[in-house]
Design a protein around this motif. Sequence first.
Motif, short mmCIF file in Angstrom:
data_model
loop_
_atom_site.label_atom_id
_atom_site.label_comp_id
_atom_site.label_asym_id
_atom_site.label_seq_id
_atom_site.Cartn_x
_atom_site.Cartn_y
_atom_site.Cartn_z
N UNK A 51 112.61 45.10 104.52
CA UNK A 51 114.05 45.04 104.77
C UNK A 51 114.80 44.27 103.70
N UNK A 52 115.12 43.01 103.96
CA UNK A 52 115.80 42.15 102.97
C UNK A 52 114.80 41.23 102.26
N UNK A 53 113.55 41.20 102.75
CA UNK A 53 112.55 40.31 102.19
C UNK A 53 112.55 38.94 102.83
N UNK A 74 115.36 52.56 98.88
CA UNK A 74 115.75 52.11 97.54
C UNK A 74 116.82 51.02 97.58
N UNK A 75 117.83 51.19 98.43
CA UNK A 75 118.92 50.20 98.50
C UNK A 75 118.40 48.87 99.05
N UNK A 80 116.09 43.16 98.14
CA UNK A 80 114.88 42.34 98.07
C UNK A 80 114.75 41.73 96.67
N UNK A 81 114.96 42.54 95.64
CA UNK A 81 114.84 42.04 94.26
C UNK A 81 115.82 40.89 94.01
N UNK A 82 117.04 41.02 94.51
CA UNK A 82 118.02 39.93 94.35
C UNK A 82 117.58 38.68 95.10
N UNK A 83 117.08 38.85 96.31
CA UNK A 83 116.63 37.70 97.10
C UNK A 83 115.42 37.02 96.48
N UNK A 84 114.49 37.80 95.96
CA UNK A 84 113.32 37.23 95.29
C UNK A 84 113.75 36.49 94.02
N UNK A 96 106.61 46.58 96.48
CA UNK A 96 106.03 47.92 96.55
C UNK A 96 107.03 48.84 97.24
N UNK A 97 107.67 49.72 96.46
CA UNK A 97 108.64 50.65 97.04
C UNK A 97 107.91 51.92 97.45
N UNK A 98 107.51 51.95 98.72
CA UNK A 98 106.77 53.09 99.28
C UNK A 98 106.68 52.90 100.78
N UNK A 99 106.12 53.89 101.45
CA UNK A 99 105.94 53.78 102.90
C UNK A 99 104.84 52.77 103.21
N UNK A 100 104.84 52.27 104.43
CA UNK A 100 103.83 51.30 104.86
C UNK A 100 102.43 51.89 104.77
N UNK A 101 102.27 53.14 105.21
CA UNK A 101 100.96 53.76 105.19
C UNK A 101 100.44 53.97 103.77
N UNK A 102 101.32 54.34 102.86
CA UNK A 102 100.93 54.50 101.47
C UNK A 102 100.55 53.14 100.86
#
Length: 185
Positions: A51-53, A74-75, A80-84, A96-102
């Motif tokens: 979500x937001x990290x 993606x959004x 997350x990148x800004x918060x990190x 990791x931008x992907x589904x949980x299962x992947x």
Amino acid sequence: MRVVAGEFGGRKLKTLPGKTTRPTTDKVKGAMFNMIGPYFSGGNVLDLFAGSGSLAIEAVSRGMEQAFLVEKNFRAMSVIKENVAMTKQEDSFHLMQMSANMAIQQLSEQKVLFDLILLDPPYAEQEIAKQLKALVREELVAPDAIVICETDKTVELPETIDQFVQRKRQVYGLSAVTIYDWEAE
């Protein structure tokens, strides 16, 4: 929304506008970590629906060494990148931008063991038991691992999932927080 405690305590976090994500409130986040710690001395945390990290950042702020944040939107990943970046410790976070299962499949190739697993999926897409079983099958669970699940309060998770045993369930408004402990055979 902010980091509640630890090294980054008090720092503000951004969230995605609208209803795409459902950020955990500061009150619930603080209660979650107080139920399991509230602080850590190292270890790896996996946030399968970042979500937001906020939850993974809170875990690192409280002493986790490495955080793996999975988010397919993606959004949300931009937030997350800004918060990190706000932490100024980007090396502690793996995005990791992907589904949980992947992500579970990809992490199995890296052989990372997770001490803390955070599952706060979109309420309509809950596969918590299936995903916990996959983490066990892929040997991604550290001895003495803890799992925190956030669900709609109407969702009753099983008492046990594989070798995870439910320690506590607490309702906060519309959400329920369920804690599982890993119990070796």
